[in-house]
Motif scaffolding. Structure first.
Motif, mmCIF file in Angstrom:
data_model
loop_
_atom_site.group_PDB
_atom_site.id
_atom_site.type_symbol
_atom_site.label_atom_id
_atom_site.label_comp_id
_atom_site.label_asym_id
_atom_site.label_seq_id
_atom_site.Cartn_x
_atom_site.Cartn_y
_atom_site.Cartn_z
ATOM 1 N N HIS A 1 -2.363 -0.336 6.477
ATOM 2 C CA HIS A 1 -1.515 -0.479 5.084
ATOM 3 C C HIS A 1 -1.645 1.100 4.583
ATOM 4 N N GLY A 2 -1.070 1.651 5.459
ATOM 5 C CA GLY A 2 -0.304 3.211 4.414
ATOM 6 C C GLY A 2 -2.276 4.165 4.386
ATOM 7 N N CYS A 3 -2.751 3.759 4.549
ATOM 8 C CA CYS A 3 -4.840 4.509 4.113
ATOM 9 C C CYS A 3 -4.859 5.464 5.200
ATOM 10 N N ALA A 4 -3.331 6.698 5.304
ATOM 11 C CA ALA A 4 -3.552 7.940 6.012
ATOM 12 C C ALA A 4 -4.839 8.467 5.810
ATOM 13 N N ASP A 5 -5.563 8.670 4.901
ATOM 14 C CA ASP A 5 -6.721 9.692 5.202
ATOM 15 C C ASP A 5 -7.755 8.645 6.143
#
Length: 226
Positions: free
Chosen positions: A11-15
């Motif tokens: 869900h776009g939690c790239a870190d």
């Protein structure tokens, strides 16, 4: 021995995605499969896709990617939610090509396992189920139909009725912990809601998790953060 590694909803939690990929200490022969909803809700969908490319992650189509692609390809902007529009502003043409290439399922005969975003109805061959079903199913309602938890809150998870084979690894339904059943495992542990991003290694049935750095979104069904 090469590993088959499944990763839950990013869900776009790239870190957190990058941290998990590094924690896995990947080797050249490892196969990484992300079970859908790579993008949306979280802070950086573009970089999540960049990381998927960099690490040669095979991402499956989730309901969030399906909605974005349907809205774009059929010019149905009415389908979009506010966070969809935020994601669209981030995506490059190369990102869209990555989303377009996502398969709806991945199957490995070697390990007799199928990877899917939502799941399956138990009474229909998994290969013949509609894309709308396999990307969105969470529970099975009283009529035996696929449903969301919000639409049938007392209905049992579809995984309770799935006996396999094949074994199913899936995401889509966020929970505080993985949901293990004899024929399946659900690995969406709600990273975007402040939970964990989970990797499941098929060969030794082990888990690797990283904690979300913060809660990026709120869930009506989960405590915040989970």
């Amino acid at each position: 021995m090469p590993r088959t590694i499944a990763i839950g909803d990013v869900h776009g939690c790239a870190d957190e995605f990058e941290e998990l990929l590094q924690a896995l200490e990947l080797k050249p022969d490892d196969r990484i499969i992300q079970v859908g909803d790579l993008v949306n809700r979280g802070p950086d969908s573009h970089r999540a896709i960049e990381l998927a490319r960099k690490y040669e992650v095979e991402a499956i189509l989730g309901n969030h990617e399906l909605r974005l692609l349907t809205a774009r390809n059929q010019e149905k902007s009415s389908l979009l939610k506010d966070y969809d529009r935020e994601t669209i502003c981030q995506l490059t043409e190369e990102d869209w090509l990555y989303l377009e290439a996502m398969p709806s399922v991945l199957y490995s005969a070697r390990i007799e396992t199928v990877f899917v975003h939502g799941g399956f109805l138990p009474n229909i061959p998994w290969q013949k189920q509609a894309i709308e079903t396999i990307t969105s199913i969470q529970v099975i309602d009283k009529k035996g139909n696929a449903a969301k938890r919000s639409d049938a809150p007392d209905a049992p998870p579809w995984a309770d009725s799935w006996r396999g084979s094949p074994f199913v690894v899936y995401g889509h339904t966020p929970r505080p912990n993985v949901l293990e059943r004899p024929g399946s495992i659900g690995i969406d542990t709600g990273c975007v809601y402040g939970g964990h991003l989970t990797a499941y290694i098929i060969e030794d049935q082990s888990l690797v998790q990283v904690r979300a750095r913060q809660a990026y979104a709120h869930s009506k069904r989960l405590p915040d953060p989970i």
